[in-house]
Design a protein around this motif. Structure first.
Motif, PDB file in Angstrom:
ATOM      1  N   ARG A 289       0.853  -1.187   0.000  1.00 32.25           N
ATOM      2  CA  ARG A 289       0.000   0.000   0.000  1.00 32.25           C
ATOM      3  C   ARG A 289       0.891   1.240   0.000  1.00 32.25           C
ATOM      4  NH1 ARG A 289      -5.211   0.570   0.810  1.00 32.25           N
ATOM      5  NH2 ARG A 289      -5.431  -1.588   1.521  1.00 32.25           N
ATOM      6  N   VAL A 290       0.567   2.207  -0.835  1.00 30.84           N
ATOM      7  CA  VAL A 290       1.363   3.436  -0.916  1.00 30.84           C
ATOM      8  C   VAL A 290       1.166   4.247   0.366  1.00 30.84           C
ATOM      9  CG1 VAL A 290       1.653   5.631  -2.148  1.00 30.84           C
ATOM     10  CG2 VAL A 290       1.230   3.510  -3.436  1.00 30.84           C
ATOM     11  N   VAL A 291       2.276   4.584   1.019  1.00 29.42           N
ATOM     12  CA  VAL A 291       2.169   5.347   2.270  1.00 29.42           C
ATOM     13  C   VAL A 291       2.773   6.747   2.155  1.00 29.42           C
ATOM     14  CG1 VAL A 291       1.962   3.396   3.862  1.00 29.42           C
ATOM     15  CG2 VAL A 291       4.233   4.180   3.158  1.00 29.42           C
ATOM     16  N   ALA A 292       3.573   6.993   1.137  1.00 25.46           N
ATOM     17  CA  ALA A 292       4.128   8.340   0.959  1.00 25.46           C
ATOM     18  C   ALA A 292       4.640   8.467  -0.465  1.00 25.46           C
ATOM     19  CB  ALA A 292       5.270   8.569   1.942  1.00 25.46           C
ATOM     20  N   ARG A 293       4.696   9.722  -0.916  1.00 27.52           N
ATOM     21  CA  ARG A 293       5.165   9.949  -2.276  1.00 27.52           C
ATOM     22  C   ARG A 293       5.894  11.288  -2.309  1.00 27.52           C
ATOM     23  NH1 ARG A 293       1.395  12.105  -6.717  1.00 27.52           N
ATOM     24  NH2 ARG A 293       2.800  12.222  -8.498  1.00 27.52           N
ATOM     25  N   SER A 294       7.110  11.276  -2.816  1.00 29.39           N
ATOM     26  CA  SER A 294       7.869  12.522  -2.959  1.00 29.39           C
ATOM     27  C   SER A 294       8.139  12.734  -4.436  1.00 29.39           C
ATOM     28  CB  SER A 294       9.202  12.438  -2.216  1.00 29.39           C
ATOM     29  OG  SER A 294       8.979  12.058  -0.880  1.00 29.39           O
ATOM     30  N   TYR A 295       7.695  13.871  -4.931  1.00 29.48           N
ATOM     31  CA  TYR A 295       7.826  14.175  -6.359  1.00 29.48           C
ATOM     32  C   TYR A 295       8.992  15.135  -6.562  1.00 29.48           C
ATOM     33  CZ  TYR A 295       6.531  15.705 -11.033  1.00 29.48           C
ATOM     34  OH  TYR A 295       6.537  15.987 -12.367  1.00 29.48           O
ATOM     35  N   TYR A 296       9.934  14.781  -7.429  1.00 26.40           N
ATOM     36  CA  TYR A 296      11.124  15.622  -7.620  1.00 26.40           C
ATOM     37  C   TYR A 296      11.190  16.238  -9.012  1.00 26.40           C
ATOM     38  CZ  TYR A 296      12.641  13.255  -3.388  1.00 26.40           C
ATOM     39  OH  TYR A 296      12.719  12.775  -2.117  1.00 26.40           O
ATOM     40  N   GLY A 297      10.156  16.137  -9.791  1.00 29.50           N
ATOM     41  CA  GLY A 297      10.214  16.674 -11.152  1.00 29.50           C
ATOM     42  C   GLY A 297      10.743  15.620 -12.104  1.00 29.50           C
ATOM     43  N   HIS A 298      12.075  15.392 -12.077  1.00 25.83           N
ATOM     44  CA  HIS A 298      12.645  14.393 -13.000  1.00 25.83           C
ATOM     45  C   HIS A 298      12.289  12.971 -12.587  1.00 25.83           C
ATOM     46  CE1 HIS A 298      15.694  14.158  -9.869  1.00 25.83           C
ATOM     47  NE2 HIS A 298      15.855  15.468  -9.996  1.00 25.83           N
ATOM     48  N   ASP A 299      12.009  12.758 -11.305  1.00 23.19           N
ATOM     49  CA  ASP A 299      11.552  11.442 -10.886  1.00 23.19           C
ATOM     50  C   ASP A 299      10.763  11.562  -9.582  1.00 23.19           C
ATOM     51  OD1 ASP A 299      13.534  11.822  -9.023  1.00 23.19           O
ATOM     52  OD2 ASP A 299      14.743  10.096  -9.609  1.00 23.19           O
ATOM     53  N   GLN A 300      10.299  10.417  -9.108  1.00 17.77           N
ATOM     54  CA  GLN A 300       9.569  10.429  -7.846  1.00 17.77           C
ATOM     55  C   GLN A 300       9.950   9.193  -7.029  1.00 17.77           C
ATOM     56  OE1 GLN A 300       5.317  10.123  -8.470  1.00 17.77           O
ATOM     57  NE2 GLN A 300       5.453   8.100  -9.413  1.00 17.77           N
ATOM     58  N   VAL A 301       9.781   9.315  -5.723  1.00 16.17           N
ATOM     59  CA  VAL A 301      10.004   8.169  -4.859  1.00 16.17           C
ATOM     60  C   VAL A 301       8.694   7.868  -4.145  1.00 16.17           C
ATOM     61  CG1 VAL A 301      11.244   7.264  -2.862  1.00 16.17           C
ATOM     62  CG2 VAL A 301      12.453   8.663  -4.540  1.00 16.17           C
ATOM     63  N   VAL A 302       8.213   6.652  -4.337  1.00 13.95           N
ATOM     64  CA  VAL A 302       6.967   6.231  -3.713  1.00 13.95           C
ATOM     65  C   VAL A 302       7.317   5.208  -2.638  1.00 13.95           C
ATOM     66  CG1 VAL A 302       4.741   5.102  -4.097  1.00 13.95           C
ATOM     67  CG2 VAL A 302       5.687   6.640  -5.845  1.00 13.95           C
ATOM     68  N   GLN A 303       6.837   5.454  -1.437  1.00 16.34           N
ATOM     69  CA  GLN A 303       7.083   4.497  -0.351  1.00 16.34           C
ATOM     70  C   GLN A 303       5.899   3.563  -0.219  1.00 16.34           C
ATOM     71  OE1 GLN A 303       8.117   4.937   3.906  1.00 16.34           O
ATOM     72  NE2 GLN A 303       9.346   6.667   3.108  1.00 16.34           N
ATOM     73  N   VAL A 304       6.198   2.276  -0.188  1.00 19.65           N
ATOM     74  CA  VAL A 304       5.136   1.279  -0.153  1.00 19.65           C
ATOM     75  C   VAL A 304       5.317   0.407   1.090  1.00 19.65           C
ATOM     76  CG1 VAL A 304       4.179  -0.733  -1.341  1.00 19.65           C
ATOM     77  CG2 VAL A 304       4.988   1.212  -2.658  1.00 19.65           C
ATOM     78  N   GLU A 305       4.213   0.181   1.795  1.00 25.72           N
ATOM     79  CA  GLU A 305       4.276  -0.710   2.960  1.00 25.72           C
ATOM     80  C   GLU A 305       3.866  -2.103   2.524  1.00 25.72           C
ATOM     81  OE1 GLU A 305       3.358   0.946   6.924  1.00 25.72           O
ATOM     82  OE2 GLU A 305       1.801  -0.612   6.936  1.00 25.72           O
ATOM     83  N   TRP A 322       0.470   7.392  -8.663  1.00 27.16           N
ATOM     84  CA  TRP A 322       0.109   6.731  -7.412  1.00 27.16           C
ATOM     85  C   TRP A 322      -0.186   7.751  -6.330  1.00 27.16           C
ATOM     86  CZ3 TRP A 322      -0.982   2.358  -9.175  1.00 27.16           C
ATOM     87  CH2 TRP A 322      -0.171   1.705 -10.102  1.00 27.16           C
ATOM     88  N   GLU A 323      -1.201   7.431  -5.534  1.00 31.66           N
ATOM     89  CA  GLU A 323      -1.569   8.306  -4.411  1.00 31.66           C
ATOM     90  C   GLU A 323      -1.467   7.515  -3.119  1.00 31.66           C
ATOM     91  OE1 GLU A 323      -2.004  11.369  -4.747  1.00 31.66           O
ATOM     92  OE2 GLU A 323      -2.416  11.585  -6.898  1.00 31.66           O
ATOM     93  N   VAL A 324      -1.283   8.221  -2.041  1.00 29.89           N
ATOM     94  CA  VAL A 324      -1.236   7.571  -0.735  1.00 29.89           C
ATOM     95  C   VAL A 324      -2.531   6.793  -0.526  1.00 29.89           C
ATOM     96  CG1 VAL A 324      -1.203   7.996   1.765  1.00 29.89           C
ATOM     97  CG2 VAL A 324       0.345   9.263   0.253  1.00 29.89           C
ATOM     98  N   GLY A 325      -2.401   5.538  -0.088  1.00 32.36           N
ATOM     99  CA  GLY A 325      -3.575   4.695   0.134  1.00 32.36           C
ATOM    100  C   GLY A 325      -3.801   3.709  -0.992  1.00 32.36           C
ATOM    101  N   ASP A 326      -3.230   3.955  -2.184  1.00 33.10           N
ATOM    102  CA  ASP A 326      -3.423   3.031  -3.312  1.00 33.10           C
ATOM    103  C   ASP A 326      -2.815   1.664  -2.997  1.00 33.10           C
ATOM    104  OD1 ASP A 326      -4.621   4.972  -4.793  1.00 33.10           O
ATOM    105  OD2 ASP A 326      -2.920   5.335  -6.148  1.00 33.10           O
ATOM    106  N   GLU A 327      -3.492   0.639  -3.443  1.00 34.82           N
ATOM    107  CA  GLU A 327      -2.917  -0.699  -3.360  1.00 34.82           C
ATOM    108  C   GLU A 327      -2.186  -0.952  -4.674  1.00 34.82           C
ATOM    109  OE1 GLU A 327      -5.312  -4.536  -2.700  1.00 34.82           O
ATOM    110  OE2 GLU A 327      -4.659  -3.800  -0.731  1.00 34.82           O
TER     111      GLU A 327
END
Ligand code: ATP
Length: 375
Positions: A289-305, A322-327
């Motif tokens: 499940r997505v718990v956090a997302r950091s968008y950097y323009g050229h890329d992004q880091v999505v944290q998944v539990e 992806w949004e926080v809460g997405d499976e």
């Protein structure tokens, strides 16, 4: 006949009182290649460079430069006779001499001075004084001065450290190009992983006075020998796993790895190889499940539990919404490295990041992709 290495330093030891600065380190620089000596602060890089340059006498070990023994049990050549060129953090130019006189200081004639200044793109500044130049220009003059006497090898000690970030990245590419154009053999000391990986033909990594690994940038990044090195070189998710026959089972599924490994291992997964997708991938798919997302323009880091509560990062181009809460389905899209389990640290739930203060890890099995390009 193949030419001898530009530098061959073997089993160097050097202590200062009780401090073992270098504790049995070896390194080689092949002719015409650029080697980065990389390590955290205090790992012994500068001491190693100073031993090679002849500013320190090693307690044990030997140094050959261009095939000639310059330090060893029965050999000693003074620094000024080692046929080396040096570039320091601060260019250390003579302020009262023009650019041309600085470059000619080692005895180069006018033609050679012009040649070197042209190589570094400063032929039109030959009559300027150092204070009239920018920091980056001064470092290029320092490089021209080091190259002018045609040394066997150039030693560069953190040459970009005093420059601001923008200039640093431009100048380091420029310096790598100049060294290649000059056909020079060079050893670059740096604590900057990006600098080492992006510039060098080979990277030699030191930790606590020893060489942990030497290899191409791709080898040391993709196939680090220890967990410490994996984390020092970049972001890494490290999970407990069990390896057999070229695959490793861990919480991210059954992944390809080096067939040489069997039994309990730590699995090193780079966030850029963790790919997220829609769920519904069938049995065996790893879901999180997505718990956090950091968008950097050229890329992004999505944290998944993951199911266990363990969180992993996925780095991607940023196109996926992806949004926080997405499976999401979690997949690893390339072979992973495995290293011997670290007796000092639990893997489950471990956070990634440099652990520069950690002690020598076990020198684990060599690791690598089961398939794909490892070169
Ligand atoms: P940095 O990136 O901070 O320059 P480094 O990897 O180059 O670090 P060294 O400068 O070689 O590391 O130092 C290795 C160890 O030896 C450190 O603990 C340092 O304090 C010690 N050391 C280095 N030179 C001396 C000296 N002249 N006298 C005493 N201790 C020294």
């Amino acid at each position: 006949m193949t030419p001898p290495p530009a530098i061959d330093a073997v089993d160097i030891h050097k202590s200062f009182g009780a401090t073992r600065a270098v504790a049995g380190a070896s390194l080689t620089v092949a002719p015409g290649s650029l080697v980065a000596l990389l390590g955290p602060s205090g790992s012994g890089k500068t001491t190693m460079l100073r031993v090679i340059a002849g500013f320190e006498v090693p307690d044990a070990g030997s140094v050959h430069i261009g095939g000639r023994e310059v330090a060893g049990p029965d050999a000693w050549v003074e620094p000024e006779h080692r046929r080396i060129g040096m570039v320091f953090q601060e260019g250390a130019l003579f302020p009262h001499l023009t650019v041309a006189k600085n470059v000619g200081f080692g005895g180069a004639d006018a033609a050679r001075i012009d040649e070197c200044l042209t190589l570094v793109g400063l032929a039109d500044r030959r009559a300027s004084y150092p204070h009239e130049l920018s920091g980056g220009e001064r470092q290029r003059v320092a490089l021209a001065r080091a190259l002018a006497p045609r040394p066997d090898v150039i030693l560069l000690d953190e040459p970009f450290a005093s420059l601001d970030a923008g200039l640093r990245s431009t100048l380091r590419e420029e310096v790598a190009r100049i060294l290649r154009d000059a056909g020079a053999s060079a050893l670059l000391v740096t604590h900057d992983q990006q600098e080492a990986l992006s510039l060098a033909d080979l990277v030699t990594v030191m930790q606590a006075g020893r060489v942990v690994q030497a290899g191409t940038p791709r080898e040391v990044y993709d196939r680090p020998r220890t967990r410490w090195l994996a984390e020092f070189l970049g972001e890494a998710e490290v999970l407990a796993g069990t390896a057999a026959d070229g695959v490793v089972d861990c919480e991210l599924g059954r992944l390809a790895t080096d067939p040489a490994h069997r039994g309990p291992v730590e699995v090193v997964v780079r966030p850029e190889s963790i790919v997220l997708g829609p769920t519904g991938g069938g049995p065996g798919a790893v879901v999180g499940r997505v718990v956090a997302r950091s968008y950097y323009g050229h890329d992004q880091v999505v944290q998944v539990e993951l199911g266990s509560g363990r969180r992993v990062r996925s780095r991607s181009t940023g196109a996926e919404p992806w949004e926080v809460g997405d499976e999401v389905a979690v997949r690893v899209d390339r072979p992973v490295a495995t290293v011997a389990p670290d007796p000092d640290g639990p893997t489950a739930g471990a956070t990634a990041g440099p652990t520069a203060g950690s002690t020598d890890g076990p020198s684990g099995p060599s690791v690598g992709p089961a398939t794909g390009d490892a070169a």
